[in-house]
Design a protein around this motif. Structure first.
Motif, PDB file in Angstrom:
ATOM      1  N   GLU A 131     -21.921   0.823 -15.404  1.00  0.00           N
ATOM      2  CA  GLU A 131     -21.475  -0.523 -15.054  1.00  0.00           C
ATOM      3  C   GLU A 131     -20.631  -1.146 -16.163  1.00  0.00           C
ATOM      4  OE1 GLU A 131     -24.838  -2.934 -14.114  1.00  0.00           O
ATOM      5  OE2 GLU A 131     -25.503  -1.612 -12.502  1.00  0.00           O
ATOM      6  N   GLY A 132     -19.871  -2.174 -15.776  1.00  0.00           N
ATOM      7  CA  GLY A 132     -19.188  -2.990 -16.758  1.00  0.00           C
ATOM      8  C   GLY A 132     -17.697  -2.764 -16.897  1.00  0.00           C
ATOM      9  N   ASN A 134     -13.808  -3.004 -16.723  1.00  0.00           N
ATOM     10  CA  ASN A 134     -12.867  -4.073 -16.472  1.00  0.00           C
ATOM     11  C   ASN A 134     -11.466  -3.547 -16.796  1.00  0.00           C
ATOM     12  OD1 ASN A 134     -11.167  -6.336 -16.635  1.00  0.00           O
ATOM     13  ND2 ASN A 134     -12.812  -7.641 -17.361  1.00  0.00           N
ATOM     14  N   GLY A 140     -16.276  -2.888 -20.992  1.00  0.00           N
ATOM     15  CA  GLY A 140     -17.210  -1.915 -20.414  1.00  0.00           C
ATOM     16  C   GLY A 140     -17.183  -0.558 -21.094  1.00  0.00           C
ATOM     17  N   ASN A 172     -14.911   4.835 -20.320  1.00  0.00           N
ATOM     18  CA  ASN A 172     -14.434   3.531 -19.858  1.00  0.00           C
ATOM     19  C   ASN A 172     -13.974   3.640 -18.406  1.00  0.00           C
ATOM     20  OD1 ASN A 172     -13.812   0.834 -19.895  1.00  0.00           O
ATOM     21  ND2 ASN A 172     -11.825   1.103 -20.874  1.00  0.00           N
TER      22      ASN A 172
END
Length: 195
Positions: A131-132, A134, A140, A172
């Motif tokens: 998750e995370g 961007n 992230g 990433n």
């Protein structure tokens, strides 16, 4: 195949930071033997790159612009080149792009879902693995300790010497590969941890 060039796709969709780091890393590790050359769709479409290339690298970024630039005749050339001994390395978006199907963040505003022409991996590349992510920042991004399955490489354990069984990689937004139920040919070399 006696290629002299490592070609790095540098057209629309490629992450500029990722491309810069990738070119630097490839030049550091392969530059003594190969020319590391950034190329665009026009080169892949119209130039005789296949005769001198040993590796085509599709970096991270966004794979939808890759599709817009390369679908059709260019992908047909890439597939034929790989079938005759060329090598394709897909990193992040390049991994999604090289799979038969991409399922990136389904059900979100970042959703990208659909089939892909190259289909070097016959299953689905699903993401994000963590998750995370961007597109507009590195918030992230993280270092992930991936697990190397030495037995999958098919070489004697003694050849590994002191090489690690776990490696830290930059992550990433990358995906993970889900094979089709009828796929017996896929060999997993490195895995994300089960966290």
């Amino acid at each position: 195949m006696s290629g002299l060039n490592v070609l790095v796709y540098s057209g629309p969709g490629v992450s500029l930071n990722g491309r810069a780091y990738l070119l630097r890393t490839l030049r550091q590790f392969l530059g003594h033997r190969y020319a590391i050359i950034p190329i665009g769709a026009d080169t892949l479409r119209a130039e005789p790159w296949e005769t001198k290339a040993v590796l085509l690298v599709m970096p991270g970024g966004r794979d939808m612009p890759y599709m817009a630039e390369l679908n059709g005749p260019v992908n047909t050339r890439i597939r034929a080149w790989v079938a005759s001994g060329g090598r394709y390395l897909g990193i992040c978006a390049g991994g999604y792009y090289g799979s038969a199907r991409c399922e990136f963040e389904p059900g979100t505003d970042k959703q990208v879902v659909g089939d892909r022409e190259l289909a070097f991996f016959p299953g689905t590349c699903m993401g994000c693995a963590y998750e995370g992510f961007n597109y507009k920042s590195e918030e992230g991004a993280r270092a992930v300790e991936a697990i190397v399955d030495r037995s999958a490489f098919g070489v004697a354990e003694s050849l590994w010497r002191d090489d690690p069984t776990k490696i830290r990689i930059h992550y990433n937004g990358g995906g993970y590969f889900v094979p089709r139920a009828d796929d017996n040919s896929t060999r997993v070399l490195v895995r994300y941890p089960d966290d």
